[in-house]
Design an enzyme around this catalytic site. Structure first.
Site, PDB file in Angstrom:
ATOM      1  N   HIS A 144       2.682   1.417   9.386  1.00 35.65           N
ATOM      2  CA  HIS A 144       2.919   2.499  10.363  1.00 35.65           C
ATOM      3  C   HIS A 144       3.952   2.115  11.435  1.00 35.65           C
ATOM      4  O   HIS A 144       4.294   2.936  12.270  1.00 35.65           O
ATOM      5  CB  HIS A 144       1.604   2.984  10.983  1.00 35.65           C
ATOM      6  CG  HIS A 144       1.006   2.104  12.041  1.00 35.65           C
ATOM      7  ND1 HIS A 144      -0.115   2.478  12.752  1.00 35.65           N
ATOM      8  CD2 HIS A 144       1.341   0.873  12.492  1.00 35.65           C
ATOM      9  CE1 HIS A 144      -0.412   1.515  13.620  1.00 35.65           C
ATOM     10  NE2 HIS A 144       0.438   0.537  13.475  1.00 35.65           N
ATOM     11  N   ASP A 145       4.420   0.857  11.410  1.00 35.36           N
ATOM     12  CA  ASP A 145       5.416   0.420  12.406  1.00 35.36           C
ATOM     13  C   ASP A 145       6.850   0.719  11.979  1.00 35.36           C
ATOM     14  O   ASP A 145       7.758   0.699  12.820  1.00 35.36           O
ATOM     15  CB  ASP A 145       5.353  -1.105  12.598  1.00 35.36           C
ATOM     16  CG  ASP A 145       4.091  -1.562  13.306  1.00 35.36           C
ATOM     17  OD1 ASP A 145       3.491  -0.749  14.034  1.00 35.36           O
ATOM     18  OD2 ASP A 145       3.715  -2.735  13.123  1.00 35.36           O
ATOM     19  N   ASP A 186       2.618 -14.577   9.815  1.00 37.88           N
ATOM     20  CA  ASP A 186       3.184 -13.786  10.927  1.00 37.88           C
ATOM     21  C   ASP A 186       4.394 -14.512  11.491  1.00 37.88           C
ATOM     22  O   ASP A 186       4.650 -15.669  11.151  1.00 37.88           O
ATOM     23  CB  ASP A 186       2.119 -13.551  12.023  1.00 37.88           C
ATOM     24  CG  ASP A 186       2.368 -12.268  12.817  1.00 37.88           C
ATOM     25  OD1 ASP A 186       3.485 -12.095  13.337  1.00 37.88           O
ATOM     26  OD2 ASP A 186       1.450 -11.432  12.916  1.00 37.88           O
ATOM     27  N   ARG A 202      -2.023  -2.208  10.013  1.00 33.70           N
ATOM     28  CA  ARG A 202      -1.176  -1.611  11.059  1.00 33.70           C
ATOM     29  C   ARG A 202       0.240  -2.181  11.012  1.00 33.70           C
ATOM     30  O   ARG A 202       0.835  -2.498  12.036  1.00 33.70           O
ATOM     31  CB  ARG A 202      -1.809  -1.845  12.441  1.00 33.70           C
ATOM     32  CG  ARG A 202      -3.060  -1.015  12.624  1.00 33.70           C
ATOM     33  CD  ARG A 202      -3.701  -1.257  13.945  1.00 33.70           C
ATOM     34  NE  ARG A 202      -4.371  -2.532  14.021  1.00 33.70           N
ATOM     35  CZ  ARG A 202      -5.080  -2.934  15.071  1.00 33.70           C
ATOM     36  NH1 ARG A 202      -5.175  -2.156  16.124  1.00 33.70           N
ATOM     37  NH2 ARG A 202      -5.697  -4.100  15.059  1.00 33.70           N
ATOM     38  N   GLY A 227       6.548 -16.888   9.349  1.00 35.27           N
ATOM     39  CA  GLY A 227       7.664 -16.363   8.561  1.00 35.27           C
ATOM     40  C   GLY A 227       7.927 -14.906   8.841  1.00 35.27           C
ATOM     41  O   GLY A 227       7.181 -14.246   9.579  1.00 35.27           O
ATOM     42  N   ASP A 228       8.991 -14.409   8.196  1.00 34.64           N
ATOM     43  CA  ASP A 228       9.418 -13.011   8.352  1.00 34.64           C
ATOM     44  C   ASP A 228       9.154 -12.320   7.014  1.00 34.64           C
ATOM     45  O   ASP A 228       9.748 -12.694   5.994  1.00 34.64           O
ATOM     46  CB  ASP A 228      10.923 -13.029   8.694  1.00 34.64           C
ATOM     47  CG  ASP A 228      11.513 -11.634   8.809  1.00 34.64           C
ATOM     48  OD1 ASP A 228      10.894 -10.665   8.318  1.00 34.64           O
ATOM     49  OD2 ASP A 228      12.611 -11.506   9.380  1.00 34.64           O
ATOM     50  N   PHE A 229       8.270 -11.312   7.025  1.00 38.82           N
ATOM     51  CA  PHE A 229       7.910 -10.701   5.728  1.00 38.82           C
ATOM     52  C   PHE A 229       9.044  -9.889   5.097  1.00 38.82           C
ATOM     53  O   PHE A 229       8.959  -9.524   3.930  1.00 38.82           O
ATOM     54  CB  PHE A 229       6.590  -9.929   5.778  1.00 38.82           C
ATOM     55  CG  PHE A 229       6.417  -8.918   6.896  1.00 38.82           C
ATOM     56  CD1 PHE A 229       7.370  -7.956   7.178  1.00 38.82           C
ATOM     57  CD2 PHE A 229       5.243  -8.922   7.644  1.00 38.82           C
ATOM     58  CE1 PHE A 229       7.183  -7.028   8.186  1.00 38.82           C
ATOM     59  CE2 PHE A 229       5.050  -7.987   8.670  1.00 38.82           C
ATOM     60  CZ  PHE A 229       6.016  -7.044   8.937  1.00 38.82           C
ATOM     61  N   ASN A 258       1.754   7.993  19.045  1.00 40.02           N
ATOM     62  CA  ASN A 258       1.954   6.691  19.685  1.00 40.02           C
ATOM     63  C   ASN A 258       3.021   5.886  18.943  1.00 40.02           C
ATOM     64  O   ASN A 258       3.895   5.265  19.554  1.00 40.02           O
ATOM     65  CB  ASN A 258       0.622   5.939  19.704  1.00 40.02           C
ATOM     66  CG  ASN A 258       0.652   4.759  20.628  1.00 40.02           C
ATOM     67  OD1 ASN A 258       1.145   4.851  21.746  1.00 40.02           O
ATOM     68  ND2 ASN A 258       0.178   3.631  20.156  1.00 40.02           N
TER      69      ASN A 258
HETATM   70  C1  LIG Z   1       0.957  -3.815  15.030  1.00 37.81           C
HETATM   71  S1  LIG Z   1       0.714  -5.539  14.834  1.00 37.81           S
HETATM   72  C2  LIG Z   1      -0.603  -5.590  13.694  1.00 37.81           C
HETATM   73  C3  LIG Z   1      -1.305  -6.914  13.696  1.00 37.81           C
HETATM   74  C4  LIG Z   1      -2.498  -7.040  12.755  1.00 37.81           C
HETATM   75  N1  LIG Z   1      -2.165  -6.813  11.372  1.00 37.81           N
HETATM   76  C5  LIG Z   1      -3.616  -6.134  13.207  1.00 37.81           C
HETATM   77  O1  LIG Z   1      -3.910  -5.142  12.544  1.00 37.81           O
HETATM   78  O2  LIG Z   1      -4.197  -6.438  14.269  1.00 37.81           O
HETATM   79  C6  LIG Z   1       2.100  -6.009  13.865  1.00 37.81           C
HETATM   80  C7  LIG Z   1       2.169  -7.486  13.535  1.00 37.81           C
HETATM   81  O3  LIG Z   1       3.258  -7.699  12.648  1.00 37.81           O
HETATM   82  C8  LIG Z   1       3.940  -8.862  13.027  1.00 37.81           C
HETATM   83  N2  LIG Z   1       5.321  -8.763  12.541  1.00 37.81           N
HETATM   84  C9  LIG Z   1       6.273  -7.916  12.970  1.00 37.81           C
HETATM   85  N3  LIG Z   1       7.406  -8.085  12.270  1.00 37.81           N
HETATM   86  C10 LIG Z   1       7.156  -9.079  11.384  1.00 37.81           C
HETATM   87  C11 LIG Z   1       7.941  -9.710  10.389  1.00 37.81           C
HETATM   88  N4  LIG Z   1       9.190  -9.329  10.172  1.00 37.81           N
HETATM   89  N5  LIG Z   1       7.366 -10.688   9.643  1.00 37.81           N
HETATM   90  C12 LIG Z   1       6.084 -11.071   9.869  1.00 37.81           C
HETATM   91  N6  LIG Z   1       5.285 -10.502  10.800  1.00 37.81           N
HETATM   92  C13 LIG Z   1       5.814  -9.510  11.557  1.00 37.81           C
HETATM   93  C14 LIG Z   1       3.811  -8.895  14.529  1.00 37.81           C
HETATM   94  O4  LIG Z   1       4.031 -10.185  15.039  1.00 37.81           O
HETATM   95  C15 LIG Z   1       2.389  -8.394  14.737  1.00 37.81           C
HETATM   96  O5  LIG Z   1       1.456  -9.447  14.708  1.00 37.81           O
END
Ligand SMILES: C[S@@+](CC[C@H](N)C(=O)[O-])C[C@H]1O[C@@H](n2cnc3c(N)ncnc32)[C@H](O)[C@@H]1O
Length: 342
Positions: A252-253, A206, A249, A232-234, A299
């Site tokens: 869906h973002d 994350d 989740r 890291g950044d995925f 949402n």
């Molecule tokens: C909606 S939350 C879901 C968290 C977890 N997977 C869950 O179901 O509880 C989105 C997660 O993606 C992480 N995230 C967002 N952009 C990211 C990126 N570019 N690289 C890594 N993680 C990222 C956020 O920090 C957050 O923890």
């Protein structure tokens, strides 16, 4: 029943029920926010005691407390007001099963974004700029300060605890050696997978901002010795090596362009036979339900770039990334499971 008492028109009952639904939600949100359920966690208390302790107007507080009896979260006797089991389990801030993070986040943040749903539908875009004047990447909004970040991540965590054990059990994942949960937040899915599959190792991947909370929660788990936290950044950094990736989740973002980029990065990093486990609530094939997924999709409209999808829609995205097989399973939890294999 006397002859002149009419059965209400079911159509008006439906409309009244919907008209009142947001008032009932707010009745619970306000009680959580004011600390009512925490105050009643260990013992019943009278209105006068609660009004003094919570620094509230007694008449107004009485209405809120009685309304919480109406929504089945409190009860009262000669000893005063008392939590019912749903409140003790899910609405007190020290309960391991608490949903208070998501409730606080819904009350403080989402409620205002939903207030402009019509504009979101007209423009097809989230409401962060309209409500808060923020126009950066969406996770800088969720993580704008320490309190907001913890509320958001604990909000995810509460639902994650309900869903992850079911998601990892939906398929037999025992053949995989290492699960890497991308955007794994507090690590609930990785913990659930390592608990269910004793020889599996896990990586929670994350953003650096989320890592301290992941360390805290994973460190408290029974499987901490098999789980690593990687920052890291995925979308940009090399993904840790694994034969099973998970995204809970996450899809869906994001917009379809970003989903395709992420799926390609995952596919390229997987060995043949490797898997991708998706934890999202699936819409029915014709999108007429389930209601929870439909609400979640709206949402997502008000607060992200993404939306909920049907299994066929995920399958099309996964197949276009190169995955050979795609299988979906519904669960009785807030999230369903989809497994794609390279
Ligand atoms: C909606 S939350 C879901 C968290 C977890 N997977 C869950 O179901 O509880 C989105 C997660 O993606 C992480 N995230 C967002 N952009 C990211 C990126 N570019 N690289 C890594 N993680 C990222 C956020 O920090 C957050 O923890």
């Amino acid at each position: 029943m006397s002859d002149n008492v009419k059965t209400p028109d079911p159509d008006v009952t439906l409309v009244r029920e919907l008209l009142e639904a947001n008032r009932r939600s707010k009745t619970m949100f306000a009680a959580v926010s004011l600390g009512i359920f925490d105050a009643l966690k260990d013992q019943p208390k009278t209105l006068a005691t609660l009004a003094a302790e919570l620094n509230c107007n007694a008449d107004a507080l009485e209405r809120l407390l009685d309304a919480n009896i109406g929504v089945a979260l409190l009860e009262k006797s000669s000893a005063g007001y008392k939590n019912r089991s749903a409140a003790n389990k899910y609405l007190t801030s020290t309960s391991p099963q608490r949903l208070t993070g998501y409730i606080k986040y819904s009350n403080d943040v989402l409620w205002k974004l939903w207030g402009h749903l019509e504009d979101a539908v007209r423009e097809g875009k989230h409401r962060w700029t309209q409500v808060y004047g923020w126009d950066g990447p969406i996770f800088t909004n969720f993580f704008r300060d320490e309190v907001a970040k913890r509320d958001f991540l604990f909000g995810m965590h509460g639902y994650g605890l309900l869903s992850s054990p079911e998601v990892v059990a939906a398929f037999d994942l025992s053949r995989f050696k290492t699960i890497c949960d991308l955007g794994g937040a507090t690590g609930h899915l990785t913990i659930a997978a390592c608990e269910r599959y004793p020889s599996m190792r896990g990586i929670v991947f994350d953003l650096a901002a989320a890592a301290p909370l992941a360390r805290e929660i994973v460190g408290e788990s029974k499987v901490a010795d098999r789980i690593q936290i990687v920052e890291g950044d995925f979308f940009a950094d090399e993904l840790p090596k694994a034969d099973l990736y998970a995204v809970g989740r996450i899809l869906h973002d994001w917009s379809e362009v970003k989903i395709k980029l992420l799926l390609k990065r995952i596919y390229d990093r997987l060995p043949t036979g490797g898997g991708l486990l998706i934890a999202e609530k699936l819409l029915n094939a014709d999108k007429t339900g389930p209601g929870w997924a439909q609400m979640q999709s709206l949402n997502m409209l008000v607060c992200t770039e993404g939306k909920e999808r049907t299994l066929a829609e995920y399958e099309a995205l996964l197949k276009s990334a190169g995955f050979k097989t795609v299988d979906g399973r519904t669960t009785n939890s807030p999230l369903d499971a989809t497994l794609a294999v390279k």
